[in-house]
Design an enzyme around this catalytic site. Structure first.
Site, mmCIF file in Angstrom:
data_model
loop_
_atom_site.group_PDB
_atom_site.id
_atom_site.type_symbol
_atom_site.label_atom_id
_atom_site.label_comp_id
_atom_site.label_asym_id
_atom_site.label_seq_id
_atom_site.Cartn_x
_atom_site.Cartn_y
_atom_site.Cartn_z
ATOM 1 N N GLY A 55 0.853 -1.186 0.000
ATOM 2 C CA GLY A 55 0.000 0.000 0.000
ATOM 3 C C GLY A 55 0.883 1.228 0.000
ATOM 4 C CB CYS A 82 5.333 -4.100 0.301
ATOM 5 S SG CYS A 82 6.173 -2.524 0.049
ATOM 6 C CE1 TYR A 83 0.949 1.197 5.369
ATOM 7 C CE2 TYR A 83 -0.723 -0.525 5.326
ATOM 8 C CZ TYR A 83 -0.269 0.684 5.819
ATOM 9 O OH TYR A 83 -1.011 1.370 6.745
ATOM 10 C CG HIS A 169 6.236 -5.597 -4.167
ATOM 11 N ND1 HIS A 169 4.916 -5.481 -3.800
ATOM 12 C CD2 HIS A 169 6.830 -4.430 -3.837
ATOM 13 C CE1 HIS A 169 4.723 -4.288 -3.266
ATOM 14 N NE2 HIS A 169 5.864 -3.632 -3.277
ATOM 15 C CD GLU A 171 3.459 -8.444 -5.165
ATOM 16 O OE1 GLU A 171 4.148 -9.177 -4.446
ATOM 17 O OE2 GLU A 171 3.173 -7.274 -4.856
ATOM 18 C CG ASP A 227 -15.005 -10.789 -20.496
ATOM 19 O OD1 ASP A 227 -13.983 -11.469 -20.677
ATOM 20 O OD2 ASP A 227 -14.998 -9.656 -20.028
ATOM 21 C CE LYS A 373 -10.759 -9.764 -21.197
ATOM 22 N NZ LYS A 373 -12.070 -9.099 -21.182
#
Ligand code: XMP
Length: 517
Positions: A55, A82-83, A169, A171, A227, A373
């Protein structure tokens, strides 16, 4: 049977969806929840693991997002990033201070203590850091598991309480072994079994749809986009002819696209396919209109008038289906102007409109409501939907209407469709298609003087646009090689009637938008 659940608790970080996607790539179902979610609700959801996101704030500021200590008493493994890592330390009595020197970018960390999080990961490895605060004192019961040159607590943990924290991070792909670290948390610490698999998703969803729909009918609005196409594929597999897909072709699709959609769905799937061709109706409503907002409004209003009329005609005694996907309905931790707060924002779909009051279905069905997606595309591939449709680039609801400046006429649509088809063909042949997020031709309604043989011409200018972007909020113009641009220009001026000049749009977003209108 519900899938095992991991919760990503959002503290307003920019990577919240990325974390969730990585978790799902590891075969674990996960949902993003705001950090304001009451503890009772989290307990009820019964997650096997919780990940705190990053964040933009500093934990020691009063107005920053904070969390009650109770969450650490649930006995559920927690990984703070992180945050989120600083929140773990701060809430449990550690200290967080501003760094003397912020760490940003690829940084080497060195492992200092054995931990399941670093299983099968080299002692020294590169991670992505982005922080101006750091944990200067750990809470009781925690120890450091890695450090970097400027960050003494790059990671720390209290395995007894199943609490883990990474200042970096994992990710993002710049963290060399980031995905392995997440996987280790999920499998070594939380003991997930990995039950989120796309093959299972199709079978499970089809069974659930059959159960829910019974012998009733379902109507789905098909746009030709990814979609709604994948939703149609799933529903067709579940209930066959009980499904009716309504496809409104306003004549503003790309060259041959309406026919392609019709052919694909009628050949590939068992369903009723209703195509409404209403180009003339649209053209007469748009006659003489040049204002971009008015054009958009007319296209939108006409589209839904036609669509709802068709729905009334088909009957509304069954279900209404739509291709809503997970990012369309995620609650965000970013509530107020400060980038955080108590008010959750629900992102609404770009083109979501309210159903007229006289149309009342037995219920709404959203078979893709939990998918990202990439997952929708994976399901589409497994259902056998053609590659071109599954990997289709975004196409605006108002279609070519936002790419023809000034009045929209049948002739201009034809010129633009041809030009756009040539441009797309050249990009495909050049092998750079996968590097571009969106590319298309625009007809700016400008005529310029040219020369052809001995004749002077006065004809259309075509603009071409190609962008790279992560999320379409910002975008950069793509650096298409000159030789590709040269071939495109050559073919456009030679092959497309009424085109005598080509320009390449080199505007980023901001200040430009991706579309021209
Ligand atoms: P802009 O022009 O806003 O476009 O930078 C960002 C992305 O959104 C798409 N776009 C739309 N999509 N209905 C849609 O479904 C619309 O009215 C619309 N307008 C723009 C655009 O193609 C790009 O991908």
């Amino acid at each position: 049977m519900a899938n095992q659940l991991c919760i990503v608790l959002d503290f307003g970080g920019q990577y919240n969806q990325l974390i969730a996607r990585r978790v799902r790539e590891c075969g674990v179902y996960c949902e993003i929840k705001s950090y304001t979610t009451p503890i009772g609700e989290i307990r009820e959801l019964d997650p096997m693991g919780i990940i705190f996101t990053g964040g933009p704030n500093s934990v020691y500021e009063e107005s920053s997002p904070h969390i009650s200590k109770e969450i650490f008493e649930l006995g559920i493994p927690i990984l703070g990033l992180c945050y989120g890592c600083q929140i773990v330390a701060y809430t449990l009595g550690g200290c967080v201070e501003a760094c003397e020197k912020s760490e940003f970018g690829k940084i080497e960390i060195t492992q200092k203590h054995e931990t399941p999080i670093f299983k099968d990961i080299p002692e020294k490895n590169i991670v992505w850091m982005s922080h101006g605060d750091y944990v200067s004192k750990l809470p009781e019961g925690f120890y450091v598991t890695s450090q970097s040159a400027d960050c003494p607590c790059a990671s720390f943990e209290n395995p007894e309480k199943k609490l883990y924290a990474l200042q970096f991070h994992p990710e993002v792909t710049h963290s060399e072994f980031g995905k392995q670290m997440l996987r280790n948390f999920l499998y070594e610490v939380c003991c997930f079994s990995g039950d989120w698999v796309m093959d299972d998703f199709i079978d499970k969803t089809v069974a659930e749809l059959r159960e829910q729909i019974g012998d009733k009918n379902v109507i789905l609005g098909l746009s030709g986009g990814v979609d709604s196409s994948v939703a149609a594929g799933l529903l067709s597999r579940a209930v066959g002819k009980q499904l009716t897909c309504v496809f409104v072709d306003q004549g503003l699709m790309r060259k041959d696209e309406g026919d392609f959609v019709e052919e694909t769905f009628t050949k590939l799937f068992d369903m009723n396919f209703v195509r409404v061709n209403c180009k003339d109706k649209f053209l007469s409503a748009l006659k003489g209109v040049t204002d971009p907002e008015k054009k958009r409004k007319i296209i939108g209003t006409e589209f839904y008038n036609v669509f709802w009329d068709k729905i009334r005609e088909q009957g509304t005694d069954g279900f209404f289906a739509q291709g809503t996907i997970y990012p369309d309905r995620i609650e965000s931790g970013k509530g107020n102007k400060a980038g955080h707060g108590k008010t959750d924002v629900i992102k609404t779909h770009h083109n979501m409109v309210e159903m007229p009051e006289d149309i009342q279905f037995a219920g709404t069905i959203e078979p893709l409501k939990d998918l990202f997606k990439d997952e929708v595309r994976a399901v589409g591939e497994k259902l056998g939907i053609p590659h071109d449709l599954v990997w289709r680039q975004p196409f605006p609801g108002p279609g070519l209407g936002v790419r023809i400046l000034g009045e929209i006429t049948e002739n201009k649509i034809k010129v633009l469709q041809e030009a756009d088809a040539v441009f797309r063909d050249e990009i495909r042949k050049s092998g750079i298609e996968s590097e571009l997020k969106q590319f298309f031709a625009v007809l700016p309604d400008v005529r310029t003087v040219g020369v052809m043989g001995d004749h002077r011409t006065y004809d259309h200018l075509i603009a071409i646009r190609a962008v790279t972007t992560d999320d379409f909020m910002t975008a950069d113009w793509a650096r298409i090689p000159y030789d590709v641009l040269a071939r495109v220009s050559n073919r456009l001026t030679n092959e497309v009637e009424h085109v005598n000049r080509v320009v390449y749009d080199i505007t980023s977003k901001p200040p430009g938008t991706v579309e021209w209108e």
